[in-house]
Design a protein around this motif. Structure first.
Motif, mmCIF file in Angstrom:
data_model
loop_
_atom_site.group_PDB
_atom_site.id
_atom_site.type_symbol
_atom_site.label_atom_id
_atom_site.label_comp_id
_atom_site.label_asym_id
_atom_site.label_seq_id
_atom_site.Cartn_x
_atom_site.Cartn_y
_atom_site.Cartn_z
ATOM 1 N N GLY A 13 49.963 19.860 47.655
ATOM 2 C CA GLY A 13 48.693 19.328 47.143
ATOM 3 C C GLY A 13 47.480 19.591 48.009
ATOM 4 N N ALA A 14 47.667 20.279 49.143
ATOM 5 C CA ALA A 14 46.507 20.553 50.002
ATOM 6 C C ALA A 14 45.858 21.890 49.683
ATOM 7 C CB ALA A 14 46.934 20.511 51.470
ATOM 8 N N SER A 15 46.348 22.577 48.649
ATOM 9 C CA SER A 15 45.795 23.912 48.381
ATOM 10 C C SER A 15 46.070 24.340 46.941
ATOM 11 C CB SER A 15 46.447 24.911 49.347
ATOM 12 O OG SER A 15 46.070 26.234 49.028
ATOM 13 N N GLY A 16 45.274 25.281 46.495
ATOM 14 C CA GLY A 16 45.554 26.055 45.287
ATOM 15 C C GLY A 16 45.815 25.257 44.024
ATOM 16 N N LEU A 17 46.916 25.596 43.348
ATOM 17 C CA LEU A 17 47.183 25.069 42.020
ATOM 18 C C LEU A 17 47.482 23.566 42.044
ATOM 19 C CD1 LEU A 17 49.281 28.023 40.517
ATOM 20 C CD2 LEU A 17 46.805 27.729 40.676
ATOM 21 N N VAL A 32 46.532 9.703 44.114
ATOM 22 C CA VAL A 32 47.298 10.905 44.435
ATOM 23 C C VAL A 32 47.839 10.852 45.862
ATOM 24 C CG1 VAL A 32 46.240 12.410 42.698
ATOM 25 C CG2 VAL A 32 45.167 12.230 44.944
ATOM 26 N N SER A 33 49.132 11.091 45.981
ATOM 27 C CA SER A 33 49.787 11.151 47.277
ATOM 28 C C SER A 33 50.111 12.620 47.537
ATOM 29 C CB SER A 33 51.065 10.302 47.212
ATOM 30 O OG SER A 33 51.789 10.449 48.405
ATOM 31 N N LEU A 34 49.378 13.204 48.474
ATOM 32 C CA LEU A 34 49.462 14.652 48.690
ATOM 33 C C LEU A 34 50.419 14.955 49.841
ATOM 34 C CD1 LEU A 34 45.616 15.348 48.484
ATOM 35 C CD2 LEU A 34 47.296 15.437 46.622
ATOM 36 N N LEU A 35 51.419 15.768 49.569
ATOM 37 C CA LEU A 35 52.430 16.122 50.571
ATOM 38 C C LEU A 35 52.298 17.612 50.864
ATOM 39 C CD1 LEU A 35 53.448 13.421 49.452
ATOM 40 C CD2 LEU A 35 55.734 14.381 49.333
ATOM 41 N N ASP A 36 52.046 17.939 52.130
ATOM 42 C CA ASP A 36 51.842 19.356 52.441
ATOM 43 C C ASP A 36 52.037 19.581 53.938
ATOM 44 O OD1 ASP A 36 50.038 21.646 50.597
ATOM 45 O OD2 ASP A 36 50.466 22.075 52.703
ATOM 46 N N LEU A 37 52.287 20.835 54.288
ATOM 47 C CA LEU A 37 52.363 21.230 55.697
ATOM 48 C C LEU A 37 50.982 21.310 56.323
ATOM 49 C CD1 LEU A 37 54.777 24.326 55.661
ATOM 50 C CD2 LEU A 37 55.199 22.143 56.795
ATOM 51 N N ASN A 38 50.000 21.594 55.487
ATOM 52 C CA ASN A 38 48.655 21.897 55.987
ATOM 53 C C ASN A 38 47.850 20.608 56.224
ATOM 54 O OD1 ASN A 38 45.991 22.745 56.359
ATOM 55 N ND2 ASN A 38 46.286 24.547 55.065
ATOM 56 N N THR A 39 47.917 20.116 57.483
ATOM 57 C CA THR A 39 47.305 18.828 57.812
ATOM 58 C C THR A 39 45.773 18.912 57.791
ATOM 59 O OG1 THR A 39 47.584 19.417 60.111
ATOM 60 C CG2 THR A 39 49.193 17.904 59.193
ATOM 61 N N ASN A 41 43.723 20.863 55.883
ATOM 62 C CA ASN A 41 43.234 20.748 54.499
ATOM 63 C C ASN A 41 43.472 19.347 53.960
ATOM 64 O OD1 ASN A 41 42.570 23.392 54.463
ATOM 65 N ND2 ASN A 41 43.895 23.969 52.766
ATOM 66 N N GLY A 42 44.656 18.811 54.266
ATOM 67 C CA GLY A 42 45.024 17.476 53.762
ATOM 68 C C GLY A 42 43.989 16.440 54.162
ATOM 69 N N ALA A 43 43.589 16.455 55.454
ATOM 70 C CA ALA A 43 42.631 15.475 55.958
ATOM 71 C C ALA A 43 41.285 15.644 55.248
ATOM 72 C CB ALA A 43 42.474 15.623 57.463
ATOM 73 N N LYS A 47 39.496 12.847 52.674
ATOM 74 C CA LYS A 47 38.151 12.370 52.991
ATOM 75 C C LYS A 47 37.247 12.520 51.760
ATOM 76 C CE LYS A 47 35.161 12.786 56.948
ATOM 77 N NZ LYS A 47 34.817 13.680 58.028
ATOM 78 N N GLU A 48 37.409 13.658 51.100
ATOM 79 C CA GLU A 48 36.578 13.922 49.916
ATOM 80 C C GLU A 48 36.955 12.998 48.745
ATOM 81 O OE1 GLU A 48 37.118 17.946 48.322
ATOM 82 O OE2 GLU A 48 36.916 16.986 46.370
ATOM 83 N N LEU A 49 38.257 12.791 48.540
ATOM 84 C CA LEU A 49 38.683 12.020 47.356
ATOM 85 C C LEU A 49 38.587 10.504 47.562
ATOM 86 C CD1 LEU A 49 41.775 14.107 46.101
ATOM 87 C CD2 LEU A 49 39.417 14.228 45.293
ATOM 88 N N GLY A 50 38.660 10.090 48.829
ATOM 89 C CA GLY A 50 38.449 8.659 49.108
ATOM 90 C C GLY A 50 39.697 7.804 48.919
#
Ligand SMILES: NC(=O)c1ccc[n+]([C@@H]2O[C@H](COP(=O)([O-])OP(=O)(O)OC[C@H]3O[C@@H](n4cnc5c(N)ncnc54)[C@H](O)[C@@H]3O)[C@@H](O)[C@H]2O)c1
Length: 262
Positions: A13-17, A32-39, A41-43, A47-50
């Motif tokens: 959920g930290a990128s792309g589709l 939304v609970s975003l699970l990803d390797l990319n910390t 982008n995740g952060a 921050k943007e979605l709140g």
């Protein structure tokens, strides 16, 4: 199922589709609970979605790492009261390699393991670990729906190209498991849908050479271009909202059939 006031666990959920799907569901009032390797982008995204977004650093090929994120999401759900309405298993990787190369070397088993562990095992493991928290949801609406699982295959599930044996195996398996998954879960009121995109703009496709991307675009029938992440997100939204979508694989590919080689 209406996405508002539900929590969706979204891997990749930290990128792309998967990120586009997360934004779409979030804009409809979902958590939304975003699970990803990319910390990193995740952060930025959280921050943007709140308030209605959380990020967990996860490697979907590691069961323990998934367990921590599912537990963290369950704790969050206890605070918000917004049940886990679905899983979107978007994390995926490609690692091209011929089965046997020009030096007569077979593909390393580590390459095959890498792709299958993330795209197939990671998808099933995430769903497996999230399910016990979905089967206990209050049945919703006339149909008594409890949740929806959305997986991501690829055109390569049907017409994989040279060098795509491992990727095609992983995505073909995801496509194949969709119906039995729906059958296993029907008594719980949980649906399973797989989306199989062709070429879409994302970080994954940014890494392609210009020539490779152009020849894939040429293979599209209509429209003759890569899909936009938002076009993927819209089909995910429909799969969440339309209860008749179940046990099926939705090709999202502009009628493209990939040629053997580019
Ligand atoms: N973009 C396309 O053209 C296309 C076409 C067909 C299928 N797909 C599939 O769509 C899905 C999303 O891909 P995308 O194009 O958005 O790529 P992307 O690279 O933009 O996003 C994939 C995300 O998955 C994450 N990820 C990778 N390995 C992970 C792991 N082990 N654990 C947790 N997260 C991990 C990455 O960090 C990244 O944020 C993938 O399953 C991909 O195979 C993409």
């Amino acid at each position: 199922m209406k996405p508002s006031n539900r929590t969706f666990i979204i891997s990749g959920g930290a990128s792309g589709l998967a990120l586009a799907a997360a934004r779409n569901l979030h804009s409809a009032g979902a958590y939304v609970s975003l699970l990803d390797l990319n910390t990193e982008n995740g952060a930025t995204i959280v921050k943007e979605l709140g308030d209605r977004a959380k990020f967990f650093e996860v490697d979907v090929s590691d069961s323990e790492s998934i367990a921590k994120a599912v537990q963290g999401t369950v704790e969050w759900v206890k605070q918000t009261g917004k049940e886990i309405g679905g899983v979107i298993a978007g994390a995926g990787v490609g690692l091209p390699g011929l089965m046997i190369d020009k030096n007569n070397e077979p593909i390393p088993i580590s390459s095959i393991d890498f792709v299958l562990n993330i795209n197939l095992r990671g998808t099933l493991d995430l769903i497996r670990q999230a399910l016990p928290y979905m089967t206990t949801n209050k049945p919703d609406g006339l149909d008594g729906e409890r949740g929806v699982l959305i997986m991501v295959a690829s055109s390569a599930a049907f017409d994989g190209q040279m060098g795509q044996v491992a990727y095609a195996a992983s995505k073909g398996a995801v496509a194949s498991l969709t119906l039995p998954l729906a059958r296993d879960l029907s008594k719980h009121g949980i649906r399973a849908v797989t989306v199989a995109p062709a070429l879409f703009e994302s970080n994954m496709t940014k890494q392609m050479g210009k020539k490779v991307k152009q020849s894939l675009e040429n293979a599209m029938e209509f429209p003759k271009r890569a899909g936009q992440p938002d076009e993927f997100a819209r089909i995910v939204r429909e799969a969440v909202e339309n209860p008749m979508l179940n046990g099926t694989v939705l090709r999202l590919d502009g009628a493209m059939r990939m040629p053997a080689r580019l």
